[in-house]
Design a protein around this motif. Structure first.
Motif, PDB file in Angstrom:
ATOM      1  N   ILE A 107       0.838  -1.202   0.000  1.00 57.68           N
ATOM      2  CA  ILE A 107       0.000   0.000   0.000  1.00 57.68           C
ATOM      3  C   ILE A 107       0.873   1.252   0.000  1.00 57.68           C
ATOM      4  N   ASP A 108       0.510   2.197  -0.832  1.00 59.77           N
ATOM      5  CA  ASP A 108       1.033   3.559  -0.733  1.00 59.77           C
ATOM      6  C   ASP A 108      -0.067   4.412  -0.137  1.00 59.77           C
ATOM      7  N   PHE A 109       0.143   4.920   1.077  1.00 57.34           N
ATOM      8  CA  PHE A 109      -0.817   5.820   1.701  1.00 57.34           C
ATOM      9  C   PHE A 109      -0.485   7.261   1.294  1.00 57.34           C
ATOM     10  N   VAL A 110      -1.474   7.940   0.726  1.00 57.69           N
ATOM     11  CA  VAL A 110      -1.284   9.287   0.193  1.00 57.69           C
ATOM     12  C   VAL A 110      -2.074  10.275   1.044  1.00 57.69           C
ATOM     13  N   PRO A 111      -1.424  11.275   1.659  1.00 57.74           N
ATOM     14  CA  PRO A 111      -2.152  12.208   2.521  1.00 57.74           C
ATOM     15  C   PRO A 111      -3.113  13.104   1.735  1.00 57.74           C
ATOM     16  N   VAL A 112      -4.293  13.325   2.306  1.00 57.29           N
ATOM     17  CA  VAL A 112      -5.295  14.236   1.752  1.00 57.29           C
ATOM     18  C   VAL A 112      -5.611  15.240   2.857  1.00 57.29           C
ATOM     19  N   PRO A 113      -5.190  16.492   2.721  1.00 57.30           N
ATOM     20  CA  PRO A 113      -5.332  17.453   3.812  1.00 57.30           C
ATOM     21  C   PRO A 113      -6.757  17.629   4.319  1.00 57.30           C
ATOM     22  N   ASP A 114      -7.728  17.553   3.409  1.00 62.57           N
ATOM     23  CA  ASP A 114      -9.107  17.837   3.789  1.00 62.57           C
ATOM     24  C   ASP A 114     -10.061  17.017   2.927  1.00 62.57           C
ATOM     25  N   GLU A 115     -11.210  16.664   3.491  1.00 61.96           N
ATOM     26  CA  GLU A 115     -12.168  15.843   2.759  1.00 61.96           C
ATOM     27  C   GLU A 115     -12.661  16.527   1.493  1.00 61.96           C
ATOM     28  N   SER A 116     -12.671  17.854   1.487  1.00 64.80           N
ATOM     29  CA  SER A 116     -13.113  18.590   0.304  1.00 64.80           C
ATOM     30  C   SER A 116     -12.172  18.393  -0.886  1.00 64.80           C
ATOM     31  N   GLN A 117     -10.959  17.861  -0.644  1.00 62.21           N
ATOM     32  CA  GLN A 117      -9.987  17.662  -1.708  1.00 62.21           C
ATOM     33  C   GLN A 117      -9.994  16.236  -2.269  1.00 62.21           C
ATOM     34  N   LEU A 118     -10.912  15.412  -1.787  1.00 63.78           N
ATOM     35  CA  LEU A 118     -10.980  14.036  -2.284  1.00 63.78           C
ATOM     36  C   LEU A 118     -11.306  13.993  -3.771  1.00 63.78           C
ATOM     37  N   ALA A 119     -12.283  14.785  -4.195  1.00 68.94           N
ATOM     38  CA  ALA A 119     -12.698  14.766  -5.600  1.00 68.94           C
ATOM     39  C   ALA A 119     -11.534  15.134  -6.511  1.00 68.94           C
ATOM     40  N   ALA A 120     -10.786  16.177  -6.137  1.00 70.20           N
ATOM     41  CA  ALA A 120      -9.637  16.592  -6.947  1.00 70.20           C
ATOM     42  C   ALA A 120      -8.557  15.518  -6.960  1.00 70.20           C
ATOM     43  N   GLY A 121      -8.366  14.841  -5.834  1.00 67.57           N
ATOM     44  CA  GLY A 121      -7.368  13.781  -5.765  1.00 67.57           C
ATOM     45  C   GLY A 121      -7.721  12.597  -6.644  1.00 67.57           C
TER      46      GLY A 121
END
Length: 327
Positions: free
Chosen positions: A122-136
């Motif tokens: 697994i590569d765990f990738v940080p997502v600062p905020d839930e609002s950025q999930l779509a962009a990620g």
């Protein structure tokens, strides 16, 4: 429920030992004294079983192995032997770093089991905020994402969501002096200037507003802002009981309350890339199997009930003796 037990101590959530009582039908929890401080216990928690090799990337970025023409995300994972998982930091008991700085939590353990099915790392990738999930997802940073993500109808436009792997009760996080004030929502009438905060992009806020129209609800930037008194005139925050109990541990001047009239459940899910239909079907089937074979119960015992820290003599438990969630 035996009234003689009211006021006794209970163990619940994130391996945290908190005192819970029944007050006029409301469940109230706050920090209790124990042989070992709760802050130490939560920092000692580690993954239940390290199934696979994993690494945590320093920053988000596109998958280093772009999709080949006609290739599905499941096929890429099998080709690269790597599952990329976005995670929301500081979301205990789901995703957070323990005292050793290691990424741990209910969701981390859960997706490790998923990767083990394929023998993938697994590569765990940080997502600062839930609002950025779509962009990620759009930028191909990860194939799925975890971190105490609540199931929400409005989110289906930008991502797929697995069937819920966990449902918890909704609770209020309040200052100790305000506990009695929130034992019953029904006491409140319009014009009493009672404001309840909720985190942005959470289904729990919209549900609570519909259930209790006489209360004023307002979005709060973060739980930390509420704890630090940086939000004007917000008297309480609504959130899952397991999350609220964590904050009573790190901030003992706060307590959690489950008002008698709430009976609101909070479902948690795994976010999936919107183009991954096969992945969605596989994940739902896998979660169903893990529920049936007891894996989800084991993770709940480890991360929510903290059974590994309990004494041999069973404590009176809100989860077992009041809510009847377990036998």
């Amino acid at each position: 429920f035996n009234p003689a037990k009211a006021g006794m101590c209970a163990a619940v959530s994130v391996g945290i030992l908190i005192a819970l009582t029944l007050v006029n039908g409301a469940i109230v929890g706050s920090l209790m004294e124990d042989e070992e401080p709760s802050s130490v216990l939560v920092q000692r928690l580690d993954l239940k079983q390290p199934f696979v090799e994993y690494r945590v990337t320093e920053a988000a970025g596109p998958n280093p192995a772009p999709l080949l023409e006609g290739e599905t995300r499941l096929q890429r994972m099998q080709r690269t032997n790597t599952l990329r998982v976005g995670f929301l930091p500081k979301r205990p008991p789901f995703t957070y770093r323990n005292g050793d700085g290691k990424l741990v939590g209910f969701d981390i353990d859960l997706v490790q089991g998923l990767a083990a099915e394929f023998g993938a790392r697994i590569d765990f990738v940080p997502v600062p905020d839930e609002s950025q999930l779509a962009a990620g997802f759009k930028a191909d940073h990860f194939d799925m994402a975890v971190g105490g993500i609540r199931l929400g109808v409005h989110d289906f436009r930008e991502r797929k969501q697995s069937r819920p792997y966990l449902e918890t009760h909704a609770a209020l996080l309040v200052r100790d002096h305000a506990v009695k004030q929130f034992e019953h929502f029904s006491f409140y009438k319009p014009g009493q200037n009672v404001r309840v905060g909720y985190a942005p992009r959470t289904e729990i806020g919209s549900v609570a507003r519909k259930r209790f129209p006489d209360l004023e609800f307002t979005k709060v930037p973060s739980v930390q802002a509420f704890l630090d008194g940086k939000v004007d005139a917000v008297d309480a925050m609504v959130m899952p009981a397991e999350v609220a109990s964590y904050y009573t541990m790190i901030r003992p001047e706060f307590s959690l309350v489950i008002p008698k009239e709430t009976h609101m459940r909070v479902p948690f899910t795994i976010a999936i890339h919107p183009d991954s239909e096969r992945g969605e079907r596989f994940l739902d089937a896998w979660l169903r199997l893990r529920r049936n074979d007891g894996t989800l119960d084991e993770l709940y015992d480890h991360w929510i009930l903290g059974k590994q820290f309990k004494k041999k003599q069973r404590r009176w438990s809100i989860v077992q003796d009041v809510l009847g969630w377990i036998d």
